[in-house]
Design an enzyme around this catalytic site. Structure first.
Site, PDB file in Angstrom:
ATOM      1  N   TYR A 120       0.869  -1.179   0.000  1.00 60.22           N
ATOM      2  CA  TYR A 120       0.000   0.000   0.000  1.00 60.22           C
ATOM      3  C   TYR A 120       0.905   1.227   0.000  1.00 60.22           C
ATOM      4  N   THR A 129       1.196  12.760   6.590  1.00 59.87           N
ATOM      5  CA  THR A 129      -0.026  13.109   7.310  1.00 59.87           C
ATOM      6  C   THR A 129      -1.044  13.797   6.400  1.00 59.87           C
ATOM      7  N   TYR A 259     -10.249   5.882   2.547  1.00 59.83           N
ATOM      8  CA  TYR A 259      -9.293   5.747   3.645  1.00 59.83           C
ATOM      9  C   TYR A 259      -9.494   4.434   4.413  1.00 59.83           C
ATOM     10  N   GLU A 405       0.139   4.679  10.251  1.00 63.10           N
ATOM     11  CA  GLU A 405      -1.335   4.777  10.274  1.00 63.10           C
ATOM     12  C   GLU A 405      -1.797   6.063  10.939  1.00 63.10           C
ATOM     13  N   ALA A 505      -8.357  16.025  25.896  1.00 68.92           N
ATOM     14  CA  ALA A 505      -9.736  15.511  25.917  1.00 68.92           C
ATOM     15  C   ALA A 505      -9.806  14.173  25.173  1.00 68.92           C
ATOM     16  N   ARG A 507      -7.476  11.960  24.760  1.00 68.18           N
ATOM     17  CA  ARG A 507      -6.858  10.871  25.543  1.00 68.18           C
ATOM     18  C   ARG A 507      -7.804  10.411  26.658  1.00 68.18           C
TER      19      ARG A 507
HETATM   20  C1  LIG Z   1      -7.443  12.130   8.567  1.00 69.92           C
HETATM   21  C2  LIG Z   1      -6.315  12.985   8.001  1.00 69.92           C
HETATM   22  C3  LIG Z   1      -5.389  13.459   9.104  1.00 69.92           C
HETATM   23  C4  LIG Z   1      -6.877  14.207   7.333  1.00 69.92           C
HETATM   24  O1  LIG Z   1      -7.430  13.842   6.092  1.00 69.92           O
HETATM   25  P1  LIG Z   1      -8.010  14.900   5.094  1.00 69.92           P
HETATM   26  O2  LIG Z   1      -7.037  16.004   4.853  1.00 69.92           O
HETATM   27  O3  LIG Z   1      -8.540  14.194   3.917  1.00 69.92           O
HETATM   28  O4  LIG Z   1      -9.193  15.402   5.980  1.00 69.92           O
HETATM   29  P2  LIG Z   1      -9.965  16.741   5.993  1.00 69.92           P
HETATM   30  O5  LIG Z   1      -9.275  17.672   6.928  1.00 69.92           O
HETATM   31  O6  LIG Z   1     -10.272  17.153   4.605  1.00 69.92           O
HETATM   32  O7  LIG Z   1     -11.321  16.188   6.638  1.00 69.92           O
HETATM   33  C5  LIG Z   1     -11.375  15.744   7.908  1.00 69.92           C
HETATM   34  C6  LIG Z   1     -12.741  15.098   7.992  1.00 69.92           C
HETATM   35  O8  LIG Z   1     -12.666  13.812   7.418  1.00 69.92           O
HETATM   36  C7  LIG Z   1     -13.063  12.860   8.367  1.00 69.92           C
HETATM   37  N1  LIG Z   1     -12.262  11.653   8.169  1.00 69.92           N
HETATM   38  C8  LIG Z   1     -10.933  11.561   8.008  1.00 69.92           C
HETATM   39  N2  LIG Z   1     -10.573  10.274   7.883  1.00 69.92           N
HETATM   40  C9  LIG Z   1     -11.728   9.568   7.945  1.00 69.92           C
HETATM   41  C10 LIG Z   1     -12.015   8.178   7.892  1.00 69.92           C
HETATM   42  N3  LIG Z   1     -11.036   7.271   7.751  1.00 69.92           N
HETATM   43  N4  LIG Z   1     -13.301   7.797   8.020  1.00 69.92           N
HETATM   44  C11 LIG Z   1     -14.292   8.714   8.197  1.00 69.92           C
HETATM   45  N5  LIG Z   1     -14.073  10.037   8.255  1.00 69.92           N
HETATM   46  C12 LIG Z   1     -12.828  10.445   8.144  1.00 69.92           C
HETATM   47  C13 LIG Z   1     -12.729  13.511   9.691  1.00 69.92           C
HETATM   48  O9  LIG Z   1     -13.450  12.935  10.742  1.00 69.92           O
HETATM   49  C14 LIG Z   1     -13.137  14.929   9.437  1.00 69.92           C
HETATM   50  O10 LIG Z   1     -14.551  15.005   9.535  1.00 69.92           O
HETATM   51  P3  LIG Z   1     -15.244  16.373   9.956  1.00 69.92           P
HETATM   52  O11 LIG Z   1     -14.851  17.408   8.956  1.00 69.92           O
HETATM   53  O12 LIG Z   1     -16.701  16.048   9.926  1.00 69.92           O
HETATM   54  O13 LIG Z   1     -14.737  16.687  11.305  1.00 69.92           O
HETATM   55  C15 LIG Z   1      -5.585  12.164   6.959  1.00 69.92           C
HETATM   56  O14 LIG Z   1      -4.777  13.020   6.279  1.00 69.92           O
HETATM   57  C16 LIG Z   1      -4.913  10.979   7.544  1.00 69.92           C
HETATM   58  O15 LIG Z   1      -5.531   9.958   7.810  1.00 69.92           O
HETATM   59  N6  LIG Z   1      -3.595  11.084   7.708  1.00 69.92           N
HETATM   60  C17 LIG Z   1      -2.798  10.017   8.248  1.00 69.92           C
HETATM   61  C18 LIG Z   1      -2.116   9.301   7.129  1.00 69.92           C
HETATM   62  C19 LIG Z   1      -1.966   7.855   7.425  1.00 69.92           C
HETATM   63  O16 LIG Z   1      -2.551   7.294   8.326  1.00 69.92           O
HETATM   64  N7  LIG Z   1      -1.202   7.190   6.616  1.00 69.92           N
HETATM   65  C20 LIG Z   1      -1.039   5.776   6.695  1.00 69.92           C
HETATM   66  C21 LIG Z   1      -0.195   5.265   5.585  1.00 69.92           C
HETATM   67  S1  LIG Z   1      -0.168   3.536   5.479  1.00 69.92           S
HETATM   68  C22 LIG Z   1       0.753   3.024   6.791  1.00 69.92           C
HETATM   69  O17 LIG Z   1       1.239   3.764   7.567  1.00 69.92           O
HETATM   70  C23 LIG Z   1       0.895   1.505   6.906  1.00 69.92           C
HETATM   71  C24 LIG Z   1       1.665   1.062   8.055  1.00 69.92           C
HETATM   72  C25 LIG Z   1       1.545  -0.411   8.214  1.00 69.92           C
HETATM   73  C26 LIG Z   1       2.711  -0.936   9.012  1.00 69.92           C
HETATM   74  C27 LIG Z   1       2.619  -2.392   9.326  1.00 69.92           C
HETATM   75  C28 LIG Z   1       1.626  -2.600  10.336  1.00 69.92           C
HETATM   76  C29 LIG Z   1       1.668  -3.903  10.996  1.00 69.92           C
HETATM   77  C30 LIG Z   1       0.542  -3.866  11.991  1.00 69.92           C
HETATM   78  C31 LIG Z   1       0.001  -5.182  12.267  1.00 69.92           C
HETATM   79  C32 LIG Z   1      -1.426  -5.064  12.644  1.00 69.92           C
HETATM   80  C33 LIG Z   1      -2.159  -6.323  12.421  1.00 69.92           C
HETATM   81  C34 LIG Z   1      -2.504  -6.963  13.699  1.00 69.92           C
HETATM   82  C35 LIG Z   1      -3.513  -8.039  13.469  1.00 69.92           C
HETATM   83  C36 LIG Z   1      -3.909  -8.566  14.820  1.00 69.92           C
HETATM   84  C37 LIG Z   1      -4.883  -9.710  14.715  1.00 69.92           C
HETATM   85  O18 LIG Z   1      -5.213 -10.163  13.621  1.00 69.92           O
HETATM   86  O19 LIG Z   1      -5.328 -10.111  15.823  1.00 69.92           O
HETATM   87  C1  LIG Z   2       7.360   1.509  10.391  1.00 65.79           C
HETATM   88  C2  LIG Z   2       6.595   2.344   9.416  1.00 65.79           C
HETATM   89  C3  LIG Z   2       5.884   1.717   8.412  1.00 65.79           C
HETATM   90  C4  LIG Z   2       5.172   2.471   7.479  1.00 65.79           C
HETATM   91  N1  LIG Z   2       4.514   1.840   6.470  1.00 65.79           N
HETATM   92  C5  LIG Z   2       3.865   2.570   5.531  1.00 65.79           C
HETATM   93  C6  LIG Z   2       3.189   1.924   4.448  1.00 65.79           C
HETATM   94  O1  LIG Z   2       3.182   0.708   4.351  1.00 65.79           O
HETATM   95  N2  LIG Z   2       2.591   2.688   3.526  1.00 65.79           N
HETATM   96  C7  LIG Z   2       2.588   4.047   3.606  1.00 65.79           C
HETATM   97  O2  LIG Z   2       2.014   4.678   2.717  1.00 65.79           O
HETATM   98  N3  LIG Z   2       3.202   4.686   4.622  1.00 65.79           N
HETATM   99  C8  LIG Z   2       3.830   3.984   5.581  1.00 65.79           C
HETATM  100  N4  LIG Z   2       4.457   4.626   6.628  1.00 65.79           N
HETATM  101  C9  LIG Z   2       4.426   6.083   6.712  1.00 65.79           C
HETATM  102  C10 LIG Z   2       3.544   6.593   7.842  1.00 65.79           C
HETATM  103  O3  LIG Z   2       2.208   6.324   7.595  1.00 65.79           O
HETATM  104  C11 LIG Z   2       3.776   8.084   8.051  1.00 65.79           C
HETATM  105  O4  LIG Z   2       5.129   8.266   8.412  1.00 65.79           O
HETATM  106  C12 LIG Z   2       2.840   8.619   9.094  1.00 65.79           C
HETATM  107  O5  LIG Z   2       1.533   8.686   8.604  1.00 65.79           O
HETATM  108  C13 LIG Z   2       3.275  10.009   9.630  1.00 65.79           C
HETATM  109  O6  LIG Z   2       3.375  10.920   8.612  1.00 65.79           O
HETATM  110  P1  LIG Z   2       4.687  11.829   8.413  1.00 65.79           P
HETATM  111  O7  LIG Z   2       5.858  10.927   8.336  1.00 65.79           O
HETATM  112  O8  LIG Z   2       4.385  12.714   7.276  1.00 65.79           O
HETATM  113  O9  LIG Z   2       4.797  12.660   9.735  1.00 65.79           O
HETATM  114  P2  LIG Z   2       4.666  14.230   9.871  1.00 65.79           P
HETATM  115  O10 LIG Z   2       3.272  14.612   9.566  1.00 65.79           O
HETATM  116  O11 LIG Z   2       5.725  14.907   9.103  1.00 65.79           O
HETATM  117  O12 LIG Z   2       4.923  14.381  11.416  1.00 65.79           O
HETATM  118  C14 LIG Z   2       5.976  15.163  12.000  1.00 65.79           C
HETATM  119  C15 LIG Z   2       5.416  15.934  13.214  1.00 65.79           C
HETATM  120  O13 LIG Z   2       4.480  16.884  12.752  1.00 65.79           O
HETATM  121  C16 LIG Z   2       3.292  16.820  13.502  1.00 65.79           C
HETATM  122  N5  LIG Z   2       2.146  17.190  12.662  1.00 65.79           N
HETATM  123  C17 LIG Z   2       1.970  16.949  11.342  1.00 65.79           C
HETATM  124  N6  LIG Z   2       0.778  17.419  10.932  1.00 65.79           N
HETATM  125  C18 LIG Z   2       0.177  17.950  11.990  1.00 65.79           C
HETATM  126  C19 LIG Z   2      -1.084  18.573  12.209  1.00 65.79           C
HETATM  127  N7  LIG Z   2      -1.957  18.726  11.238  1.00 65.79           N
HETATM  128  N8  LIG Z   2      -1.371  19.005  13.447  1.00 65.79           N
HETATM  129  C20 LIG Z   2      -0.513  18.842  14.458  1.00 65.79           C
HETATM  130  N9  LIG Z   2       0.699  18.250  14.320  1.00 65.79           N
HETATM  131  C21 LIG Z   2       1.041  17.811  13.105  1.00 65.79           C
HETATM  132  C22 LIG Z   2       3.198  15.375  13.960  1.00 65.79           C
HETATM  133  O14 LIG Z   2       2.399  15.251  15.123  1.00 65.79           O
HETATM  134  C23 LIG Z   2       4.678  15.059  14.220  1.00 65.79           C
HETATM  135  O15 LIG Z   2       4.999  15.461  15.532  1.00 65.79           O
HETATM  136  C24 LIG Z   2       5.169   3.889   7.563  1.00 65.79           C
HETATM  137  C25 LIG Z   2       5.892   4.513   8.598  1.00 65.79           C
HETATM  138  C26 LIG Z   2       6.589   3.762   9.518  1.00 65.79           C
HETATM  139  C27 LIG Z   2       7.369   4.456  10.596  1.00 65.79           C
END
Ligand SMILES: CC(C)(COP(=O)(O)OP(=O)(O)OC[C@H]1O[C@@H](n2cnc3c(N)ncnc32)[C@H](O)[C@@H]1OP(=O)(O)O)[C@@H](O)C(=O)NCCC(=O)NCCSC(=O)CCCCCCCCCCCCCCC(=O)O
Ligand SMILES: Cc1cc2nc3c(=O)[nH]c(=O)nc-3n(C[C@H](O)[C@H](O)[C@H](O)COP(=O)(O)OP(=O)(O)OC[C@H]3O[C@@H](n4cnc5c(N)ncnc54)[C@H](O)[C@@H]3O)c2cc1C
Length: 642
Positions: A120, A129, A259, A405, A505, A507
């Protein structure tokens, strides 16, 4: 107890059967301790085991059961990841939730058979973010009915996706969709990255590994760039959004429905975190009942370090949290599966509640898990710092969850949006419109806590106190925010100025949910002995957590200083009560030695002999004199002697 932890007696039994089978299959064991391997060796070792698993999986587990698959992975592949970690965690869930039926028929069976490996790819070098500012574009070419993927500059390189660097040949790529010069925002596309026969990157693709990380190094987190790379129109994942051949855009029923893969991981990772916390605690608690150091009574022999109250205080509240996270996580997964089913049939009304809940939980649970694991490491003294304990690896992997995430602060702020909206309902006299998770915000609370005043009140008075502080902080932060806006501050500026209070709040609200989930579970238990043991743990949990957030309840006089003393005494009382059960409460998770990978945490407690064996097997001990000595240190010393 194992049945409580894993959800049913059948699940607990199956886990045992699976572990027993794996114990009999040496080809599935680590060929040497992982800490002694280089990153390349670990990746090779993991791929070796993964391919054997693919062949033999059917003999060990029911491959259609995700819980069995997860246990198998933890035992054999371990928590440092594997070449297909993201395939199961995000690629398949993204296809399942976002691809149309026709697309699923084309790609899912291939993914499930492991004909292809996917990931992904969303995060970029410049943005993770703020999804609205991702820079990768997918521009629709009407003439050829293709999307042209492009990386306009270095900050637009995909960066971080797990297994993207070397293992995957496909990815769900998130890119801004542009049709007839109009930007429709980030959308998911199915993209082939590598040739299926040669595994070479396809023309137009730049791809590689981003280098070693703090932990989780078996995963090849990668970078990815596109140079005007073309994919068919039909590779846009079209379950909810559609683009017709003439470029007509059909919008989804909810703006954030794309998402869902993130929400999937946020929901499932909670139990994953509980498992990591319990693993570290299992290691530390077993070791603490083997390690003898010092005397409590000078006339007596040295005691097990677990007898020290400070050691119990360091470990036992985290044992309670591990259980609490496991129970809250199980509830969340159930809710997620329900919402997903509704979403697939077009009902998106529960998405906001689920998003708010999972955003708060992922943040609080990952943070407290990190705290608990680090305490577990310190509780093992010097040996905790050795990789022989394996706690540092567990810590490194677990705290990745604070970032991936959705960075924790950012996700808490997402929950805060929901809480502020709820507070606005309360203030405008519309409390009846509050959802079940925030209904308490509309209930008038008593002027003071009755915690020490009503004997046998169960946990009701505790829950009320958590509700009181959460409600008060939510209304306070919301007032602060609305007040700034009334004074003419722009919404976003006002939000930023209140964000620390808003996150407080979030937390408190989340900690309330965790406490309630724990109480709900204990109330459901029929077996008296299990209920008793978990009730003790719950007593410790509510008192410890309340002490931790006491300032919120003290500042408006809801709790008095004498009540605080009562709560503190309860913590000490339950530390003592839990001591005889401490090791069993963790052994009940039934982690095998193979899964724990820890010399300190061995089930047989034979720590010292095995630590010595482990040290002797260090690659540095293959020779008595290292070439670093012959080449540099020896000549230096000889020169100095002249
Ligand atoms: C949410 C964001 C911070 C902001 O998004 P936007 O800019 O699009 O939002 P807006 O400001 O336009 O609107 C906000 C608005 O939208 C609503 N909203 C947002 N998200 C959602 C949603 N998902 N659903 C519903 N609504 C949503 C929000 O509530 C607001 O509503 P209001 O306006 O009404 O208030 C967005 O930018 C964001 O999500 N950013 C974070 C980015 C992120 O998460 N990236 C992830 C990348 S992928 C990744 O990191 C993968 C990592 C994987 C690593 C391996 C993991 C292994 C783990 C193992 C786990 C398995 C365990 C299994 C166990 C078992 O089986 O038992
Ligand atoms: C182990 C690992 C695995 C990952 N796997 C994947 C994957 O499989 N696929 C994928 O697509 N991504 C993956 N990622 C990326 C991950 O999802 C992002 O790193 C994560 O979403 C944080 O975004 P960033 O790095 O841009 O942090 P940033 O947003 O740059 O964060 C830096 C600082 O800025 C602050 N900040 C940023 N925006 C705001 C805001 N609006 N308000 C207040 N504070 C803010 C944060 O709190 C933080 O303190 C992975 C990351 C890690 C570490």
């Amino acid at each position: 107890m194992a049945a409580q932890i894993w959800g049913s007696e059948k699940r607990a039994r199956r886990r045992r059967e699976i572990s027993a089978k794996i114990a009999q299959m040496p080809e599935l064991h680590d060929s040497k301790p992982l800490p002694f391997m280089t990153r390349e060796e670990k990746i090779m070792e993991s791929a070796r085991k993964l391919t054997i698993l693919t062949e033999k999986m059917g003999q060990i587990i029911d491959p259609t059961d995700p819980a069995e698959l997860y246990h198998l992975n933890n035992e054999v592949l371990g928590l440092e990841g594997n070449p297909m970690a993201l395939h199961g965690v995000m690629f398949i869930p993204a296809l399942s939730a976002q691809a149309s039926d026709e697309q699923q028929a084309k790609w899912l069976p291939r993914a499930l058979r492991r004909e292809i490996i996917g990931t992904y790819a969303q995060t970029e070098l410049g943005h993770g973010t703020n999804l609205q500012n991702l820079e990768t574009t997918a521009t629709y070419d009407l003439a050829t009915q293709e999307f042209v993927l492009h990386t306009p500059q270095i900050t637009a390189l995909k960066w971080w996706p797990g297994n993207l660097g070397k293992s995957s040949n496909y990815a769900v790529v998130v890119a801004h969709m542009i049709i007839k010069a109009k930007n429709y925002g980030p959308h998911p596309f199915m993209v082939q990255l590598r040739d299926e026969k040669t595994h070479e990157p396809l023309p137009g693709i730049t791809i590689g590994d981003i280098g070693p990380k703090m932990a989780y190094n078996i995963v090849d987190n990668g970078f990815l760039g596109f140079n005007k790379y073309r994919i068919p129109r039909t590779n846009l994942l079209m379950r909810h959004t559609k683009v017709e051949a003439d470029g007509t855009y059909i919008k989804p029923p909810h703006a954030k429905i794309n998402y869902s893969a993130m929400v999937h991981v946020r929901a499932y990772m909670l139990t994953g975190q509980a498992i990591m916390l319990a693993s570290a605690l299992n290691i530390a608690t077993r070791y603490s009942s083997v390690r003898r150091q010092g005397q409590i009574d000078k006339s007596q022999p040295e005691v097990k370090v677990l007898e020290y109250q400070t050691q119990q205080h360091r470990l036992f509240p985290s044992i309670a949290r591990a259980y609490a996270f496991q129970f809250a996580g199980a509830e969340t997964v159930k809710l997620y599966e329900h919402v997903l089913k509704e979403m697939k049939s077009g009902n998106v009304s529960l998405m906001a509640d689920l998003h708010a809940l999972t955003s708060g939980l992922k943040s609080v649970v990952t943070y407290q898990t990190g705290e608990g694991i680090e305490q577990a490491r310190m509780a093992c003294g010097g040996h905790g710092y050795s990789m022989a304990s394996y706690i540092s690896e567990i810590y490194g992997v677990a705290i990745g969850g604070c970032t991936y995430e959705g960075e924790n602060m950012v996700m808490l702020l997402q929950l805060a949006r929901y809480l502020v909206k709820s507070a606005a309902l309360v203030k405008s006299g519309q409390s009846s419109k509050l959802g079940p998770l925030v209904a308490y915000l509309g209930v008038k609370s008593e002027p003071t806590s009755l915690i020490d005043r009503i004997p046998n009140s169960g946990f009701t008075e505790y829950v009320k106190t958590f509700q009181h502080v959460s409600k008060r902080q939510t209304l306070k932060a919301a007032d602060m925010f609305f007040g700034l806006m009334e004074k003419g501050e722009k919404r976003e500026i006002a939000w930023n100025k209140c964000s620390v209070e808003l996150n407080r709040a979030s937390r408190l609200h989340t900690r309330l949910f965790i406490v309630e989930a724990f109480v709900r579970r204990v109330n459901e238990i029929a077996d008296i002995r299990i209920k008793e043991a978990l009730t003790d743990l719950l007593h410790l949990h509510v008192n410890y957590e309340l002490l931790d957030i006491a300032s919120y309840a003290l500042e408006d006089g809801f709790l008095s200083a004498s009540q605080l003393d009562y709560i503190r005494d309860q913590v000490y009382l339950y530390l003592g009560k839990i001591r005889p059960n401490a090791v069993s409460l963790l052994d009940s998770w039934e982690f095998s030695d193979i899964e724990l990978r820890s010399v300190l945490g061995r089930r047989d407690g034979n720590v010292y002999e095995n630590l010595f064996k482990w040290a002797k097997s260090s690659p540095l001990n293959k020779t008595d004199v290292l070439s670093s000595v012959t080449q540099y240190l020896k000549p230096m010393m000889e020169k100095a002697r002249l």
